[in-house]
Design a protein around this motif. Structure first.
Motif, short mmCIF file in Angstrom:
data_model
loop_
_atom_site.label_atom_id
_atom_site.label_comp_id
_atom_site.label_asym_id
_atom_site.label_seq_id
_atom_site.Cartn_x
_atom_site.Cartn_y
_atom_site.Cartn_z
N LEU A 1 9.20 -19.66 21.04
CA LEU A 1 8.64 -18.96 20.15
C LEU A 1 9.37 -19.16 18.81
CD1 LEU A 1 7.91 -15.59 21.92
CD2 LEU A 1 6.33 -17.37 21.39
N ASN A 2 10.70 -19.70 18.77
CA ASN A 2 11.66 -19.81 17.81
C ASN A 2 11.87 -21.42 17.50
OD1 ASN A 2 12.34 -16.89 17.46
ND2 ASN A 2 13.57 -17.04 19.22
N TRP A 3 10.67 -22.11 17.82
CA TRP A 3 10.92 -23.66 17.74
C TRP A 3 11.35 -24.17 16.21
CZ3 TRP A 3 7.69 -26.33 14.29
CH2 TRP A 3 6.51 -25.72 14.03
N GLU B 1 17.15 -28.14 32.88
CA GLU B 1 17.90 -26.97 32.21
C GLU B 1 17.44 -26.98 30.92
OE1 GLU B 1 21.82 -27.85 33.39
OE2 GLU B 1 22.03 -26.62 35.25
N GLY B 2 17.65 -28.06 30.08
CA GLY B 2 17.30 -28.13 28.89
C GLY B 2 15.80 -27.62 28.73
N GLY B 3 14.99 -28.21 29.69
CA GLY B 3 13.62 -27.61 29.38
C GLY B 3 13.44 -26.11 29.79
N LEU B 4 14.19 -25.53 30.53
CA LEU B 4 14.03 -24.18 30.89
C LEU B 4 14.75 -23.40 29.61
CD1 LEU B 4 15.08 -23.81 34.38
CD2 LEU B 4 12.72 -23.73 33.51
N GLU B 5 15.58 -23.91 28.95
CA GLU B 5 15.95 -23.54 27.84
C GLU B 5 15.13 -23.42 26.53
OE1 GLU B 5 19.83 -24.84 26.43
OE2 GLU B 5 20.59 -24.27 28.16
N LYS B 6 14.36 -24.68 26.36
CA LYS B 6 13.28 -24.81 25.60
C LYS B 6 12.30 -23.92 25.62
CE LYS B 6 14.21 -29.64 24.48
NZ LYS B 6 13.71 -30.92 24.32
N VAL B 7 11.90 -23.65 26.93
CA VAL B 7 10.77 -22.60 27.10
C VAL B 7 11.30 -21.31 26.49
CG1 VAL B 7 9.39 -21.34 28.97
CG2 VAL B 7 9.62 -23.71 29.16
N ALA B 8 12.32 -20.75 26.71
CA ALA B 8 12.81 -19.68 26.25
C ALA B 8 12.81 -19.63 24.91
CB ALA B 8 14.17 -19.27 26.98
N GLU B 9 12.98 -20.71 24.02
CA GLU B 9 13.07 -20.81 22.61
C GLU B 9 11.97 -21.16 22.06
OE1 GLU B 9 16.46 -19.48 22.03
OE2 GLU B 9 15.89 -20.63 20.18
N PRO C 1 12.91 -33.82 16.10
CA PRO C 1 11.98 -33.53 15.03
C PRO C 1 10.44 -33.79 15.77
CG PRO C 1 13.93 -34.81 14.32
CD PRO C 1 14.11 -34.32 15.91
N SER C 2 10.50 -34.74 16.68
CA SER C 2 9.17 -35.23 17.25
C SER C 2 8.38 -34.14 17.96
CB SER C 2 9.21 -36.56 18.05
OG SER C 2 9.50 -37.47 17.47
N GLU C 3 9.44 -33.13 18.83
CA GLU C 3 8.80 -31.98 19.24
C GLU C 3 8.50 -30.95 18.35
OE1 GLU C 3 11.42 -32.36 23.49
OE2 GLU C 3 12.56 -31.43 21.62
N ARG C 4 9.26 -30.72 17.17
CA ARG C 4 8.73 -29.75 16.07
C ARG C 4 7.56 -30.21 15.66
NH1 ARG C 4 13.57 -27.30 15.97
NH2 ARG C 4 15.43 -27.75 15.05
#
Length: 97
Positions: free
Chosen positions: A15-17, A5-13, A25-28
Motif C-alpha cells: 500500500l506504500n509502494w 521473507e523479502g516477499g512477505l515484507e513487500k506484501v506488507a508494504e 524501479p521495475s516493480e514500481r
C-alpha cells in the motif's frame, strides 16, 4: 534475508509502494501500470508504454497486462456472485485512520 521473507515484507508494504525502499524501479513501474489500468481516471499513454519497454519485453508487458486484467475481472466478478476468499493469500488490513 531470504527471497520469501523479502516477499512477505513487500506484501506488507504494497500500500506504500511509492515510498517503500523494498521495491525496485521495475516493480514500481509495474505497480503504477496496474493502477493506471485499474483506475478509470488514469491512462496508459505512449510515454508510459515507452517507459515500460525500458524494463520489460513485449511478452512481459502482455503477461503483466493479462495478470492485471484478470485481477480486475475477479475484483468485480467475485463480490457480485458472493465468491469468498479462500485464505490462500493473507493481505494485511488497510489502516482506516
Amino acid at each position: 534475508m531470504t527471497e520469501s521473507e523479502g516477499g512477505l515484507e513487500k506484501v506488507a508494504e504494497v500500500l506504500n509502494w511509492r515510498d517503500s525502499k523494498l521495491f525496485s524501479p521495475s516493480e514500481r513501474l509495474a505497480l503504477e501500470y496496474a493502477e493506471r489500468i485499474t483506475y478509470t481516471d488514469q491512462q496508459v499513454d505512449d510515454a508510459f508504454f515507452a517507459e515500460l519497454r525500458k524494463h520489460f519485453t513485449e511478452a512481459q508487458v502482455v503477461e503483466l497486462t493479462a495478470a492485471i486484467a484478470m485481477e480486475n475481472f475477479r475484483s468485480k466478478f467475485n463480490p457480485t456472485l458472493g465468491v469468498e476468499a479462500q485464505g490462500f493469500c493473507m493481505v494485511p488490513q488497510r489502516n482506516k485512520g
